[in-house]
Structures are given as structure tokens and as C-alpha cells.
Design a protein around this motif. Structure first.
Motif, mmCIF file in Angstrom:
data_model
loop_
_atom_site.group_PDB
_atom_site.id
_atom_site.type_symbol
_atom_site.label_atom_id
_atom_site.label_comp_id
_atom_site.label_asym_id
_atom_site.label_seq_id
_atom_site.Cartn_x
_atom_site.Cartn_y
_atom_site.Cartn_z
ATOM 1 N N ALA A 174 -20.400 0.353 33.646
ATOM 2 C CA ALA A 174 -19.999 0.641 35.027
ATOM 3 C C ALA A 174 -18.614 1.272 35.084
ATOM 4 O O ALA A 174 -18.316 2.069 35.985
ATOM 5 N N LEU A 175 -17.758 0.935 34.110
ATOM 6 C CA LEU A 175 -16.409 1.500 34.074
ATOM 7 C C LEU A 175 -16.361 2.849 33.366
ATOM 8 O O LEU A 175 -15.558 3.716 33.717
ATOM 9 N N THR A 226 -17.713 9.522 31.574
ATOM 10 C CA THR A 226 -18.636 10.271 30.715
ATOM 11 C C THR A 226 -19.396 11.321 31.516
ATOM 12 O O THR A 226 -19.597 12.446 31.047
ATOM 13 N N HIS A 227 -19.807 10.975 32.726
ATOM 14 C CA HIS A 227 -20.503 11.958 33.561
ATOM 15 C C HIS A 227 -19.561 13.081 33.992
ATOM 16 O O HIS A 227 -19.986 14.228 34.135
ATOM 17 N N LYS A 285 -22.306 20.651 31.783
ATOM 18 C CA LYS A 285 -23.553 20.676 31.009
ATOM 19 C C LYS A 285 -24.749 20.309 31.877
ATOM 20 O O LYS A 285 -25.825 20.904 31.752
ATOM 21 N N LYS A 286 -24.559 19.345 32.756
ATOM 22 C CA LYS A 286 -25.658 18.950 33.647
ATOM 23 C C LYS A 286 -26.010 20.073 34.617
ATOM 24 O O LYS A 286 -27.189 20.319 34.902
ATOM 25 N N VAL A 287 -24.988 20.750 35.124
ATOM 26 C CA VAL A 287 -25.234 21.878 36.029
ATOM 27 C C VAL A 287 -25.981 22.993 35.299
ATOM 28 O O VAL A 287 -26.926 23.590 35.837
ATOM 29 N N ASN A 288 -25.573 23.275 34.061
ATOM 30 C CA ASN A 288 -26.264 24.301 33.272
ATOM 31 C C ASN A 288 -27.717 23.920 33.026
ATOM 32 O O ASN A 288 -28.613 24.774 33.081
ATOM 33 N N ASN A 293 -28.004 17.653 25.078
ATOM 34 C CA ASN A 293 -26.569 17.949 25.064
ATOM 35 C C ASN A 293 -25.875 17.527 26.357
ATOM 36 O O ASN A 293 -24.709 17.126 26.344
ATOM 37 N N SER A 294 -26.590 17.625 27.474
ATOM 38 C CA SER A 294 -25.962 17.339 28.766
ATOM 39 C C SER A 294 -25.765 15.851 29.025
ATOM 40 O O SER A 294 -25.067 15.475 29.969
#
Length: 262
Positions: free
Chosen positions: A30-31, A36-37, A43-46, A173-174
Motif C-alpha cells: 500500500a505504501l 512503483t506505478h 510504460k502503461k500509457v504506451n 515491461n509496463s
């Protein structure tokens, strides 16, 4: 927090100390998850952009919209979430370590976060598997309809498959930092649960020992399911797809040889 720390340092039972330490460690995701996100936002957007491009390419090649039925996967995720949160939250109160009612809220949140994150990984991995199956099914259908005139269509499906393979790699990778964090926490919790279970063996069957057994099973399964989904998706998109292509090629080779012989 100060009260929990005093229980960790003052208690005479080694098993209880492990239980308190495991409770502290369980809050780490939770911390850490926001950080990390945050590191993986680009990478997530890509990945999402490439998934959208894949949908458009699929429509161009097949002439149909990409339809995915994930209802079964989501039902499993929801059921697992309710089961895991209920079991862990109940066990932490049955341990008799002075947990108050309001303390169950952050604990349930941490458990939910871990369960949802693991479920999201499995759901997305299953999505990639379904995409591989759909592409192969469409390819076989086009081959049956076009026969020996399917060369151009096969090339289009090959490019679609290469995009799917790239999408699969981008998916891993994302989410690398996020799931490394979770797997490390799961592994530490698994080791602590095994150690606590062995430390409590001389006391017979107790609620604490039962909690350790459940923790061993849950965290072992969590590590297994994350690794298994990744391996199965890689196999489905990679090796199995290539094997099916080889079978199609062999079918055409045999058919061509038979036609030439006749």
C-alpha cells in the motif's frame, strides 16, 4: 502503530512476534504501489496506446471489431477478492492480538490491493491469450475460405501476430516494478508463515498456527498464479502460435504435393 510495535517487541511468544512482523510487512504494498506505478506511468500509457493500435489493425485485417468476453475471468477475480479479504481479515481478529475494529479497514484495504493487483495481472494475461486464440481462429477461417490464394492474408495476419507479441512484451515491461514489489512481499510473507508455523508446532493446533497455514497456501498460490499466467501467456502467444502456423504450412505442403501427384 506504537501499540503494535510494543506487542512485537515485548511479547514472549516467537510465533506472535512473527505474526506481528507479517502484519507490518503486509502494509508495504500500500505504501510502495503509488511510487512503483508513478515510475511506470509512461510504460502503461504506451501499452494502452499500442493496444488501441492493435484493435484498429485487427479491424483492418479481419473487417470485424475486436470483441473480448472476459466475464468468466472477472467473476473469478471478484470471487477470489471477496474470499481472500474475508479470510485474512477474519484471521487477524481471531488471532487475539488486540486488533481493534477500525484497524481492520487499512488491513482489508492492503489485502484488497494485493488481490486486485494480482487479479488484474491474471485478467490481462488471459486477455492476451484470448487474442492469440482469436487471431489463429480467424487465420484458419481465411485459409479455408481462400485456399491457395491466401498468401496476402497470411502476411497480414503475420504482422498482426508480431504486434501481439510486441504487445505481450510491453505488458510485462509496463508492470515490472509493481509486480516485483508484490512478489518480494509475497515471498517474505511466505517465509515468515513457514517459520511461524514451525515455531508454533509445540503448542498444538491454535488459531495462530491455522493462520500461518492459510498464509502459506495463499502466498504460495499468489506467487504461482503470477508466474503461471506470465508463462502461459508467453507460451500461447509464442510457441503455440508458431506451432499452429507450422501445422497450417504442413497442411498446404501436403495438399500441394498431392495435387501435383494427381
Amino acid at each position: 502503530m506504537r501499540e503494535r510495535w510494543s506487542l512485537l517487541t515485548d511479547t514472549s511468544s516467537f510465533g506472535y512476534r512473527i505474526l506481528e512482523a507479517a502484519s507490518f510487512i503486509f502494509f508495504l504494498p500500500a505504501l510502495l504501489v503509488p511510487y512503483t506505478h508513478w515510475f511506470e506511468c509512461n510504460k502503461k500509457v504506451n501499452f494502452m496506446n499500442k493496444f488501441k493500435i492493435f484493435e484498429m489493425d485487427y479491424r483492418k485485417v479481419t473487417g470485424e471489431p475486436l470483441l473480448l468476453d472476459l466475464s468468466g475471468v472477472m467473476r473469478k477475480v471478484k470471487t477470489s477478492l471477496l474470499l481472500i479479504v474475508s479470510v485474512f481479515t477474519t484471521l487477524i481478529f481471531l488471532s487475539g492480538r488486540g486488533f481493534k475494529g477500525w484497524q481492520g479497514i487499512p488491513f482489508a484495504y492492503s489485502v484488497s490491493l494485493c488481490a486486485i493487483t494480482t487479479g488484474a495481472w491474471c485478467a490481462m494475461a488471459r486477455t492476451l491469450e484470448i487474442l492469440s486464440e482469436i487471431i489463429m481462429s480467424q487465420l484458419k477461417q481465411n485459409v479455408r475460405e481462400l485456399g491457395y490464394n491466401c498468401g496476402e492474408k497470411v502476411r497480414e495476419f503475420k504482422m498482426l501476430w508480431l504486434r501481439l507479441a510486441e504487445l505481450t512484451q510491453e505488458f510485462g515491461n509496463s508492470l515490472g516494478y509493481s509486480y516485483i514489489c508484490h512478489i518480494v512481499v509475497y515471498f517474505v510473507q511466505q517465509v515468515l508463515a513457514v517459520y511461524g508455523f514451525l515455531a508454533e508446532m509445540d503448542k498444538g493446533f491454535t488459531t495462530t498456527r491455522f493462520g500461518f497455514i492459510v498464509s502459506i497456501i495463499m502466498f504460495t498460490y499468489a506467487i504461482f498464479i503470477i508466474c503461471s499466467c506470465a508463462h502461459r501467456t508467453t507460451q500461447k502467444v509464442g510457441y503455440e502460435f508458431q506451432r499452429n502456423l507450422q501445422q497450417l504450412g504442413n497442411m498446404f505442403t501436403c495438399g500441394f504435393n498431392e495435387a501435383r501427384y494427381e
